[in-house]
Scaffold this active site. Structure first.
Site, PDB file in Angstrom:
ATOM      1  N   HIS A 157      48.745  49.392  52.013  1.00 11.57           N
ATOM      2  CA  HIS A 157      49.959  48.721  51.500  1.00 11.57           C
ATOM      3  C   HIS A 157      49.918  47.201  51.728  1.00 11.57           C
ATOM      4  O   HIS A 157      50.958  46.572  51.911  1.00 11.57           O
ATOM      5  CB  HIS A 157      51.229  49.288  52.146  1.00 11.57           C
ATOM      6  CG  HIS A 157      51.263  50.785  52.224  1.00 11.57           C
ATOM      7  ND1 HIS A 157      51.742  51.569  51.216  1.00 11.57           N
ATOM      8  CD2 HIS A 157      50.831  51.638  53.193  1.00 11.57           C
ATOM      9  CE1 HIS A 157      51.632  52.847  51.555  1.00 11.57           C
ATOM     10  NE2 HIS A 157      51.070  52.918  52.752  1.00 11.57           N
ATOM     11  N   SER A 278      39.853  22.299  39.865  1.00  8.83           N
ATOM     12  CA  SER A 278      41.019  22.085  39.011  1.00  8.83           C
ATOM     13  C   SER A 278      40.925  20.694  38.420  1.00  8.83           C
ATOM     14  O   SER A 278      40.471  19.752  39.076  1.00  8.83           O
ATOM     15  CB  SER A 278      42.300  22.204  39.846  1.00  8.83           C
ATOM     16  OG  SER A 278      43.361  21.504  39.227  1.00  8.83           O
ATOM     17  N   LYS A 284      41.370  21.642  44.942  1.00 10.84           N
ATOM     18  CA  LYS A 284      41.222  23.046  44.585  1.00 10.84           C
ATOM     19  C   LYS A 284      39.782  23.494  44.428  1.00 10.84           C
ATOM     20  O   LYS A 284      38.927  22.765  43.944  1.00 10.84           O
ATOM     21  CB  LYS A 284      41.937  23.323  43.265  1.00 10.84           C
ATOM     22  CG  LYS A 284      43.430  23.221  43.373  1.00 10.84           C
ATOM     23  CD  LYS A 284      44.048  24.464  43.937  1.00 10.84           C
ATOM     24  CE  LYS A 284      44.247  25.442  42.795  1.00 10.84           C
ATOM     25  NZ  LYS A 284      45.034  26.592  43.227  1.00 10.84           N
ATOM     26  N   GLU A 291      38.127  36.036  39.208  1.00  5.69           N
ATOM     27  CA  GLU A 291      39.304  36.177  38.344  1.00  5.69           C
ATOM     28  C   GLU A 291      38.915  36.630  36.937  1.00  5.69           C
ATOM     29  O   GLU A 291      39.594  37.452  36.321  1.00  5.69           O
ATOM     30  CB  GLU A 291      40.078  34.858  38.284  1.00  5.69           C
ATOM     31  CG  GLU A 291      40.803  34.573  39.587  1.00  5.69           C
ATOM     32  CD  GLU A 291      41.513  33.222  39.604  1.00  5.69           C
ATOM     33  OE1 GLU A 291      41.685  32.615  38.534  1.00  5.69           O
ATOM     34  OE2 GLU A 291      41.886  32.781  40.700  1.00  5.69           O
TER      35      GLU A 291
END
Ligand code: ARG
Length: 457
Positions: A157, A278, A284, A291
Site C-alpha cells: 500500500h 527540463s 531537473k 516514464e
C-alpha cells in the site's frame, strides 16, 4: 485513377479511385524478407512436384534472389497501387524474369501467403523478444547478487511494511520477466505452424508437398484446417498479450524508478546517460526513459485490444479487416523489444543510495512484525502478540519515536515475556530470519539469483 500493376485486373473494367487505392493500401512493406523466403520455398516445391516446369521454378528462385538484393540495397520504391508486399514482390519478379513470374502464384492465394508472412514475422519477433529478455534477466541476476544483503524498505500500500533486500526486490522482476519469456516461447510454438497450401480458404487442387515447404522455412508442423489457417489471427493476439504483459511489468518497474529517483525517496541517482533535463528548470533531471516505458504500456494494451476487437465479429474465412493484423504486432514488437533492451543497459547504471535505503528500511515501525514474532517464539499466540506490539506502536507514534527508542520498561509492562534483547532486533536480523525458500534472507537471495540464472540457459 490507376489500373497498373493489378494482379486481379481481368474481372475489372473501371479504374480504381485514387482514394480507394490509398485507403486499401497495406502496412506490410517491411515484410519483404519473409515474403520472398516464403515464395522461394513455394516455387521450389512447385518445381519439385512437377506442378510448374522445373526450369521456370529455377528462374523464379533466381529472380526472387535478385528482387531480394534490390530490397536490401533500398532500391525498391513503394507503390500504393500494388496494395501489399506480396504484389510488389510479384511485380518486381516479372521485371526480373518476365513470363515465368506468372507461374509463382500457382496453388497459392494471398490469403494463405499473408498468413505465412505473419507467422514468420511474429516468430522472428518472439525470438528477438526472448533474446532481449534473456539479457535483461541476466543483468537482474547480477544486480541481485551484488545487492543480496543490501536492505531497503519493502512496501505494501506504498507504506513501509517490512525490510527486504534490494536484491530480493529486483529478483521479483526477474521472475516476472522469466514468465514473460516463457510466454514468448509458448507463443512461438503455436505460431510456428505452416499455413501455405490453404489457398484462399479451401485448400489447393494440386499435389503440394506442404511438409517440404514447412521444413524449408523452419516450421514445426503444417496447419490442419485451411479455413482456420487463413481466417484466424490468435497467434497475433497472443503475441500482443505477451508484449503487453512484459511492458506492464516493466511499467511497474518504471514507476518505482520514477519514485525512487524523486527527492522524496532518494533511493537512486539517475545516470546522465539515461536521464533528460527540463528546458525551464535548470535543476531537473528526469527519469524520462522510465516514464516513456510506462506510457508505452498503454499503447501495447491498445494493440492487444485492437487485434481482439478486429477478430471479434469476423465471419470465416478471410476478410480484409485482417490486413490490419500487421499494424498490431509490428507496433507491439517494435515497442517492446527496445524497451527490454534499454532496461538491460540502464539498470546496471543506476546509482543506488544504499545507506539511505538501509536507514529507511529500519524506519516506520518496519520491525513491528519481528517484535510480535519474538513474543510468539516465547509462547504467546500470534494474535495476542499482534495486539501487544500494536499498542507499543501507538505509544511510539505519540512520542514521535521509533520502536527501538522506547524505554525497555514500556516493553516489560506490555508483556512480561520481553527481555532486554528485544531491543537488539535489527534490520539485518529481520532479513536473516527470513531464511526459507523464496524469502529475503541474503543467502536465499543469492541462491534464488543462481536458480534464475540456471533457468535462463
Ligand atoms: N493485403 C491483404 C492483407 O495483407 C492481402 C490480400 C488478401 N486477399 C484479398 N482478397 N484481398 O491482408
Amino acid at each position: 485513377m490507376s489500373t497498373e500493376g493489378r494482379t486481379w485486373g481481368g474481372r475489372f473494367e473501371g479504374a480504381m479511385h485514387d482514394l480507394t487505392r490509398d485507403y486499401t493500401a497495406g502496412m506490410d512493406r517491411d515484410l519483404w524478407e519473409f515474403d520472398i523466403a516464403g515464395s522461394i520455398a513455394h516455387a521450389r516445391m512447385l518445381g519439385r512436384q512437377g506442378i510448374i516446369p522445373p526450369a521456370d521454378a529455377d528462374a523464379i528462385v533466381r529472380g526472387l534472389e535478385r528482387v531480394r538484393e534490390r530490397f536490401r540495397r533500398g532500391e525498391v520504391a513503394w507503390r500504393p497501387e500494388l496494395e501489399d508486399i506480396h504484389t510488389h514482390v510479384e511485380v518486381l519478379l516479372r521485371e526480373e524474369i518476365g513470363e515465368p513470374a506468372g507461374r509463382l502464384h500457382t496453388a497459392r492465394s494471398r490469403n494463405d501467403q499473408v498468413a505465412l508472412v505473419n507467422r514468420m514475422a511474429v516468430r522472428a519477433f518472439c525470438d528477438d523478444a526472448r533474446a532481449a529478455l534473456r539479457d535483461l534477466i541476466a543483468v537482474i541476476c547480477d544486480l541481485a547478487e551484488q545487492h543480496a544483503a543490501d536492505p531497503m524498505p519493502g512496501y505494501t500500500h506504498v507504506q513501509r511494511a517490512q525490510p527486504i533486500t534490494l536484491g530480493h526486490h529486483l529478483l521479483a522482476y526477474g521472475e516476472m520477466l522469466l514468465r514473460d519469456r516463457d510466454r514468448f516461447t509458448d507463443c512461438r510454438r503455436r505460431t510456428n505452424v505452416m499455413p501455405l497450401g490453404s489457398g484462399a480458404l479451401a485448400g489447393a487442387p494440386y499435389p503440394l508437398d506442404r511438409e517440404m515447404v514447412a521444413r524449408e522455412l523452419g516450421f514445426d508442423t503444417i496447419s490442419r484446417n485451411s479455413i482456420d489457417a487463413t481466417a484466424d489471427r490468435d497467434f497475433v493476439a497472443e503475441f500482443c498479450f505477451a508484449c503487453a504483459t512484459t511492458q506492464v511489468h516493466l511499467s511497474r518497474l518504471s514507476e518505482e524508478i520514477v519514485l525512487w529517483a524523486s527527492s522524496e525517496y532518494g533511493y537512486v541517482r539517475l545516470p546522465d546517460a539515461f536521464a533528460t533535463g527540463s528546458s525551464i528548470m535548470p535543476q531537473k533531471k528526469n527519469a524520462d526513459v522510465a516514464e516513456l516505458a510506462r506510457g508505452r504500456a498503454g499503447r501495447l494494451i491498445g494493440e492487444l485490444t485492437g487485434i481482439l476487437a478486429t477478430l471479434k465479429g469476423l465471419p470465416l474465412a478471410y476478410n480484409r479487416d485482417l490486413q490490419e493484423d500487421k499494424t498490431y504486432y509490428l507496433a507491439a514488437g517494435r515497442t517492446l523489444i527496445p524497451t527490454v533492451q534499454i532496461f538491460a543497459a540502464m539498470l546496471p547504471a543506476l546509482e543506488f543510495d544504499l545507506p539511505r535505503m538501509r536507514e529507511a528500511a529500519g524506519q516506520g515501525y518496519s520491525l513491528a512484525t519481528d517484535i510480535a514474532d519474538y513474543l510468539v517464539k516465547k509462547g504467546m499466540p500470534f494474535r495476542e502478540a499482534h495486539a501487544v506490539v500494536g499498542r507499543l506502536v501507538r505509544e511510539a507514534e505519540s512520542r514521535r519515536c521509533e520502536l527501538n527508542e522506547l524505554p525497555f520498561e514500556l516493553y516489560r509492562s506490555a508483556s512480561s515475556l520481553f527481555e532486554p534483547d528485544v531491543l537488539d532486533i535489527t534490520v539485518d536480523a529481520a532479513l536473516a530470519a527470513r531464511d526459507i525458500p523464496g524469502g529475503t534472507a541474503p543467502a536465499r537471495v543469492r541462491e534464488a539469483a543462481r536458480e534464475l540464472r540456471d533457468l535462463l540457459s
